[in-house]
Scaffold this motif. Structure first.
Motif, short mmCIF file in Angstrom:
data_model
loop_
_atom_site.label_atom_id
_atom_site.label_comp_id
_atom_site.label_asym_id
_atom_site.label_seq_id
_atom_site.Cartn_x
_atom_site.Cartn_y
_atom_site.Cartn_z
N GLY A 34 0.82 -1.22 0.00
CA GLY A 34 0.00 0.00 0.00
C GLY A 34 0.85 1.26 0.00
O GLY A 34 0.54 2.22 -0.71
N LEU A 35 1.91 1.27 0.77
CA LEU A 35 2.77 2.45 0.83
C LEU A 35 3.67 2.50 -0.41
O LEU A 35 3.88 3.58 -0.97
CB LEU A 35 3.59 2.47 2.11
N LYS A 36 4.17 1.36 -0.86
CA LYS A 36 5.00 1.33 -2.07
C LYS A 36 4.23 1.87 -3.27
O LYS A 36 4.78 2.58 -4.10
CB LYS A 36 5.45 -0.10 -2.39
N ASN A 37 2.97 1.51 -3.37
CA ASN A 37 2.15 1.91 -4.51
C ASN A 37 1.64 3.35 -4.41
O ASN A 37 1.09 3.87 -5.37
CB ASN A 37 0.96 0.96 -4.68
N LYS A 38 1.82 3.96 -3.26
CA LYS A 38 1.33 5.32 -3.05
C LYS A 38 2.04 6.30 -3.99
O LYS A 38 1.42 7.17 -4.58
CB LYS A 38 1.53 5.73 -1.58
N GLY A 39 3.35 6.18 -4.10
CA GLY A 39 4.10 7.08 -4.96
C GLY A 39 4.09 8.51 -4.43
O GLY A 39 3.60 8.78 -3.35
N GLY A 40 4.69 9.40 -5.18
CA GLY A 40 4.70 10.80 -4.80
C GLY A 40 5.81 11.14 -3.84
O GLY A 40 6.78 10.40 -3.68
#
Length: 112
Positions: free
Chosen positions: A62-68
């Protein structure tokens, strides 16, 4: 035991704006046990303004896919409600008090 500790920390963080005077003190009291050389969380030097999930750590998908980038707004949203910001995150602790989040974010900006 971990749940009991997490609950105690959450209660301490909810204590209010009086604690928000010192972001370093808040960090040392509430964050350092996981983010101060422990394998439980990544070191946070340089995190403010840096890319999300870029430190050497086994982040949740979930955090890896957050990006930004870790902007003030993103740090604030994550600290306020980690699982709402990044569902499945490994971070269990939130910082409910606005002033405390602001103080911690300002402190994180000093860490290089």
């Amino acid at each position: 035991m971990l749940r009991t500790t997490a609950a105690a920390i959450a209660l301490t963080l909810a204590a209010g704006p009086a604690l928000a005077q010192d972001g370093a003190q808040l960090f040392n009291m509430q964050c350092k046990m996981c983010h101060g050389g422990s394998p439980m969380g990544p070191a946070l030097g340089g995190v403010a303004g840096g890319p999300v999930a870029a430190k050497a750590f086994a982040y949740s998908p979930g955090l890896k896919n957050k990006g930004g980038t870790w902007t003030d707004a993103n740090l604030d949203a994550f600290l306020k409600a980690p699982s709402a910001f990044a569902p499945g995150t490994k971070m269990l602790i939130s910082v409910p008090a606005d002033g405390n989040r602001k103080a911690i974010i300002e402190y994180l900006k000093t860490l290089k």
